[in-house]
Design an enzyme around this catalytic site. Structure first.
Site: not given
Ligand code: M6R
Length: 627
Positions: A87, A113, A500
């Site tokens: 990414w 990474n 979402k």
């Molecule tokens: O791995 P994490 O729970 O720390 O990630 C946090 C956010 O990046 C994650 O919840 C993100 O918002 C998702 N894409 C939501 O679906």
């Protein structure tokens, strides 16, 4: 080469080493990459090592592009292999910028990474020494430096130590070299790296999902460490080459949980996994007398009794779980609780003392913003409890205690089951603190736990009503904007429903506190504007229920089409709704566990109806490991 630098951001990494030359290294690495794509899917590449040297293939695009290239140009049998799925944080994803990066003489190959912050300086130094670059990445600088150090030392681990000492920023590097076909070397600073222990073979991964299909025995690595794996050994040193101990742990994820299991997408599967995610998170945390016991909370009881403030730090969906937790924790424990986006917390002058408890919520345990918030809080003397899903992750390791969610591997980029598991775990934390601090009687705690035990079956009921929700979503696939309203714990549910829809269906969506409507957002309401409304239980606080009915009337009067999530039996809502999505009766504070499910199903179905890739939405990576 000059121009915009393309740096590797949140990437998936896998390394494998075995005894004999075979196709196994490549098949292990490709299988791992299919599992790791949630960490990035701009390009992918592999390198295998055998007696004759390094052989690699890399390709821009999703893993399918690499698979097609490998079919056209098969790689030879090998004893070790390294793979990468990328990414990019800047610049275009091209074949040249894909990993691995080889030194010009082909002596070493590197995947990476993170971000090497002093890459410009190092690149200039190398250019002055006659180096020629073939990509725009910062990673290639490491490949050049490593080859030079390898020629100097004749030993890849020694060379890696020398290079790691020169790099600034965050990085995980894996490297292989010609002449050392039974060895893969890794180095980590801040970015994640874990070791998987096999029989006559070993693994390195950016997280345990990389090797969970092969082994559940693993080693955690600390900061600034170099690890060398051979088929029969693992050695860990600091960057100066001094041996250090690594901590063993067992991965309790079921590898079969990381396959689609008959569903068209991971996201659908993970929505269906949710009853188990909540059940497993509750499992084993209650004693025989219904007394809550959280053995893993290695923070002294006296300290937990003394805390005078809680700050939840998290990002994205995990932060919405924190918002739900705030309502529950303040109600049960009477401890002032704030929720703050980790990146905001980190860079302001938040009031944190030794009596502040930080609760860091993260599925991956690798979100860089949250890691930095944890470090910042600990520097100021606060204790940190991590609510984390991924064992061996940085946030789990760097916190004072980890309260694991047991959602299993979450592969779809959009979080679903991890969200429900996070809410469940923070409820447990709140109840535990209430029990410890005496703000709830034992029978009150038992009553909530018993309600919690019933939620998996309720979530299942909502899932079983999915056909109607999917039909609604299909009918709305041309919709350009959707608003979500909620009050109390329904507010974070509304924000999560909107997130979402944004991330999966690329539709403008916003979640509002319904009470805020008249302070501005109501101007958005026009004829035909779809508005989801999360209605609280009428059996809870009547005022809350009645107030939101008034809010529905206000938007309907201005032309909104209202889609209402309401509790079964709440007949009063029917006259306010174009459509009601019924959910089972649940006490108000626990209601997010059921109320969010129709919104997840809706977003997933609408994105599918638009023909979008729900598992890998554009521009996103699951684990945001750069700030
Ligand atoms: O791995 P994490 O729970 O720390 O990630 C946090 C956010 O990046 C994650 O919840 C993100 O918002 C998702 N894409 C939501 O679906």
């Amino acid at each position: 080469m000059t121009g915009a630098v393309t740096v590797a951001g949140m990437c998936g990494i896998i390394g494998y080493v075995g005894h004999t030359e075979s196709t196994r290294p490549l098949s292990v690495v490709m299988e791992a990459l299919s599992r790791l794509q949630y960490r990035g899917y701009d390009s992918a590449g592999v390198v295998v090592v055998n007696q004759s040297g390094l052989h690699h293939v890399k390709k821009a695009g999703k893993l399918a592009a690499l698979e097609a290239e490998l079919a056209a140009r098969p790689l030879p049998a090998a004893s070790s292999a390294v793979g990468h799925t990328r990414w990019a944080t800047h610049g275009g994803p091209t074949d040249a910028n894909a990993h691995p990066h080889l030194s010009p003489d082909g002596a070493v190959a590197v995947v990476h990474n993170g971000i090497i912050e002093n890459h410009d300086l190092l690149r200039q130094e190398l250019l002055n020494a006659g180096a020629v670059f073939s990509s725009q990445t910062d990673t290639e600088v490491a490949a050049h430096l490593l080859a030079r150090a390898y020629h100097q030392t004749g030993d890849l681990p020694d060379a890696m130590c020398l290079v790691a000492q020169r790099l600034e920023g965050a990085f995980t590097l894996l490297a292989v070299a010609t002449g050392q076909p039974h060895l893969v070397v890794g180095a980590r600073r801040t970015s994640p790296l874990v070791v998987g222990l096999g029989e006559g073979e070993n693994f390195l991964g950016s997280d345990v999902a990389a090797f969970v299909a092969q082994t559940n025995r693993a080693l955690e690595l600390g900061q600034d460490q170099v690890v060398t794996i051979t088929p029969d050994s693992v050695s860990v040193t600091d960057f100066a080459g001094q041996p250090v101990e690594a901590k063993h742990f067992t991965v309790d994820w079921d590898a079969s949980a990381a396959v689609k299991g008959g569903f068209a997408t991971f996201m659908e599967k993970e929505i269906h996994d949710q009853p188990d995610a909540v059940r497993d998170t509750l499992l084993g945390r209650t004693g025989p007398q219904g007394h809550l016991k959280l053995d893993e909370l290695r923070v002294s009881e006296s300290l937990l009794r003394s805390i005078d403030k809680i700050i939840v730090v998290a990002c994205g969906t995990a932060a919405y779980a924190g918002h739900v937790a705030k309502y529950a924790i303040e109600h049960w424990c009477r401890i002032p609780t704030e929720v703050e986006l980790a990146h905001e917390f980190r860079y302001r002058d938040a009031i944190v003392t030794e009596k502040t408890l930080i609760v860091a919520i993260s599925q991956s345990g690798e979100t860089m913003d949250t890691i930095q918030a944890v470090r910042h809080a600990r520097e100021q003397g606060a204790k940190v409890i991590a609510v984390v899903n991924t064992m061996g992750s940085t946030i789990a390791r760097e916190s004072d205690a980890a309260l694991y969610t047991h959602a299993g591997p979450e592969v779809a980029v959009a979080s679903t089951k991890a969200f429900l598991a996070q809410i469940t775990a923070t409820y447990l934390l709140g109840l535990y603190l209430a029990q410890l601090r005496g703000t709830m009687f034992a029978d009150e705690v038992r009553a909530v736990l018993s309600e919690l035990d019933q939620t998996p079956a309720k979530i299942q009921t909502v899932i079983e009503s999915e056909d109607g929700i999917k039909a609604l979503a299909s009918a709305m696939k041309e919709t350009k904007s959707v608003l979500f309203l909620g009050r109390h714990v329904g507010f974070p549910v509304a924000m999560e429903g909107a997130l979402k829809l944004k991330e999966l269906a690329y539709i403008h969506a916003e979640g509002f506190a319904a009470g805020e409507l008249k302070h501005g957002p109501i101007a958005l309401i026009d004829q035909g504007q779809p508005v989801f409304v999360v209605v609280p239980s009428p059996r809870g606080r009547d005022a809350l229920h009645d107030k939101i009915l008034s809010n529905i009337e206000e938007v309907r009067a201005r032309g909104a089409v209202t889609l209402v999530v309401a509790e079964e039996g709440d007949i009063a809502v029917t006259e306010f709704a174009e459509r009601v999505l019924w959910v089972p009766q649940t006490p108000t504070l626990l209601a997010p566990l059921v109320a969010v499910v129709p919104l997840q199903i809706f977003a997933c179905a609408l994105a599918s109806a638009k023909g979008l890739d729900v598992d890998q939405p554009r521009n996103l990576a699951k684990s945001v490991t750069v700030e």
